[in-house]
Motif scaffolding. Structure first.
Motif, PDB file in Angstrom:
ATOM      1  N   ASN A 240      34.315  27.765  24.439  1.00 47.50           N
ATOM      2  CA  ASN A 240      34.158  27.599  22.994  1.00 47.50           C
ATOM      3  C   ASN A 240      32.769  28.015  22.525  1.00 47.50           C
ATOM      4  OD1 ASN A 240      36.768  26.758  22.516  1.00 47.50           O
ATOM      5  ND2 ASN A 240      36.279  24.597  22.715  1.00 47.50           N
ATOM      6  N   ILE A 241      31.752  27.713  23.327  1.00 51.87           N
ATOM      7  CA  ILE A 241      30.384  28.107  22.983  1.00 51.87           C
ATOM      8  C   ILE A 241      30.251  29.626  23.006  1.00 51.87           C
ATOM      9  CG2 ILE A 241      27.984  28.105  23.816  1.00 51.87           C
ATOM     10  CD1 ILE A 241      28.855  25.493  22.424  1.00 51.87           C
ATOM     11  N   ILE A 242      30.770  30.262  24.041  1.00 51.68           N
ATOM     12  CA  ILE A 242      30.691  31.723  24.159  1.00 51.68           C
ATOM     13  C   ILE A 242      31.413  32.383  22.991  1.00 51.68           C
ATOM     14  CG2 ILE A 242      31.290  33.745  25.570  1.00 51.68           C
ATOM     15  CD1 ILE A 242      28.998  31.925  26.687  1.00 51.68           C
ATOM     16  N   LYS A 243      32.579  31.872  22.637  1.00 54.10           N
ATOM     17  CA  LYS A 243      33.315  32.422  21.482  1.00 54.10           C
ATOM     18  C   LYS A 243      32.511  32.269  20.199  1.00 54.10           C
ATOM     19  CE  LYS A 243      38.063  31.881  23.139  1.00 54.10           C
ATOM     20  NZ  LYS A 243      39.343  31.158  22.949  1.00 54.10           N
ATOM     21  N   ALA A 244      31.891  31.115  20.012  1.00 50.24           N
ATOM     22  CA  ALA A 244      31.096  30.870  18.799  1.00 50.24           C
ATOM     23  C   ALA A 244      29.883  31.792  18.752  1.00 50.24           C
ATOM     24  CB  ALA A 244      30.661  29.411  18.743  1.00 50.24           C
ATOM     25  N   ILE A 245      29.201  31.951  19.888  1.00 47.51           N
ATOM     26  CA  ILE A 245      28.033  32.830  19.943  1.00 47.51           C
ATOM     27  C   ILE A 245      28.440  34.250  19.589  1.00 47.51           C
ATOM     28  CG2 ILE A 245      26.343  33.903  21.506  1.00 47.51           C
ATOM     29  CD1 ILE A 245      26.328  31.178  23.021  1.00 47.51           C
ATOM     30  N   ARG A 246      29.547  34.701  20.145  1.00 47.83           N
ATOM     31  CA  ARG A 246      30.009  36.064  19.872  1.00 47.83           C
ATOM     32  C   ARG A 246      30.438  36.230  18.426  1.00 47.83           C
ATOM     33  NH1 ARG A 246      33.176  38.300  25.230  1.00 47.83           N
ATOM     34  NH2 ARG A 246      31.329  38.340  26.566  1.00 47.83           N
ATOM     35  N   ALA A 247      31.038  35.204  17.843  1.00 49.87           N
ATOM     36  CA  ALA A 247      31.447  35.277  16.439  1.00 49.87           C
ATOM     37  C   ALA A 247      30.230  35.393  15.530  1.00 49.87           C
ATOM     38  CB  ALA A 247      32.279  34.051  16.069  1.00 49.87           C
ATOM     39  N   ILE A 248      29.163  34.684  15.876  1.00 45.95           N
ATOM     40  CA  ILE A 248      27.946  34.713  15.068  1.00 45.95           C
ATOM     41  C   ILE A 248      27.193  36.025  15.251  1.00 45.95           C
ATOM     42  CG2 ILE A 248      25.634  33.688  14.812  1.00 45.95           C
ATOM     43  CD1 ILE A 248      27.010  30.971  15.505  1.00 45.95           C
ATOM     44  N   ASN A 249      27.039  36.448  16.506  1.00 44.29           N
ATOM     45  CA  ASN A 249      26.229  37.631  16.809  1.00 44.29           C
ATOM     46  C   ASN A 249      26.972  38.942  16.624  1.00 44.29           C
ATOM     47  OD1 ASN A 249      24.067  35.991  17.431  1.00 44.29           O
ATOM     48  ND2 ASN A 249      24.475  35.993  19.619  1.00 44.29           N
ATOM     49  N   GLY A 250      28.300  38.897  16.682  1.00 45.62           N
ATOM     50  CA  GLY A 250      29.086  40.114  16.540  1.00 45.62           C
ATOM     51  C   GLY A 250      28.890  41.061  17.707  1.00 45.62           C
ATOM     52  N   GLY A 251      29.250  42.309  17.496  1.00 49.33           N
ATOM     53  CA  GLY A 251      29.070  43.330  18.522  1.00 49.33           C
ATOM     54  C   GLY A 251      30.268  43.447  19.451  1.00 49.33           C
ATOM     55  N   ASP A 252      30.272  44.551  20.182  1.00 52.83           N
ATOM     56  CA  ASP A 252      31.330  44.794  21.161  1.00 52.83           C
ATOM     57  C   ASP A 252      30.886  44.262  22.515  1.00 52.83           C
ATOM     58  OD1 ASP A 252      32.973  46.107  19.336  1.00 52.83           O
ATOM     59  OD2 ASP A 252      31.965  48.036  19.687  1.00 52.83           O
ATOM     60  N   HIS A 253      31.856  43.741  23.270  1.00 57.86           N
ATOM     61  CA  HIS A 253      31.558  43.186  24.578  1.00 57.86           C
ATOM     62  C   HIS A 253      32.489  43.797  25.604  1.00 57.86           C
ATOM     63  CE1 HIS A 253      28.988  40.183  22.713  1.00 57.86           C
ATOM     64  NE2 HIS A 253      29.925  40.056  21.802  1.00 57.86           N
TER      65      HIS A 253
END
Length: 116
Positions: A48-61
């Motif tokens: 959940n933390i990783i998903k939230a960080i990615r939602a905030i920071n955006g970008g391709d992973h």
């Protein structure tokens, strides 16, 4: 633990994130990410933390949040119990450059400081 952040708590957290030592930051992040407060971070909490960080920071992973979470647990869950203790979290972040980078970016406030 009253469900509210008063001004002093806010200032203390901001100071820690901006000027704290790495060990202090990692310990604080651990407490923040241990949502249920049981002293360990399980896969669901980290995911959940990783998903939230990615939602905030955006970008391709290159990897999905699930794959990243699994990789982190495979690398730093030393005793294999499916949970990260504070010690595993801190040591794992120190040894795993990618995990450390994600943790540091999760609460990077430099862009806010620049605007102020």
């Amino acid at each position: 633990q009253d469900g509210y952040i008063d001004f002093m708590e806010y200032v203390a957290a901001l100071s820690l994130v901006l000027r704290g030592k790495m060990e202090q930051k990692l310990r604080w992040y651990f407490k923040l990410y241990d949502v249920d407060g049981n002293g360990c971070i399980d896969r669901h909490e980290l995911l959940n933390i990783i998903k939230a960080i990615r939602a905030i920071n955006g970008g391709d992973h290159e990897t999905s949040a699930e794959e990243f979470t699994n990789r982190v647990f495979n690398k730093i869950d030393v005793n294999g119990d499916g949970e990260l203790s504070l010690e595993e979290f801190v040591e794992g972040a120190r040894k795993d450059e990618e995990f450390m980078e994600v943790m540091m970016k999760s609460l990077d406030l430099q862009h806010i400081v620049a605007m102020i």
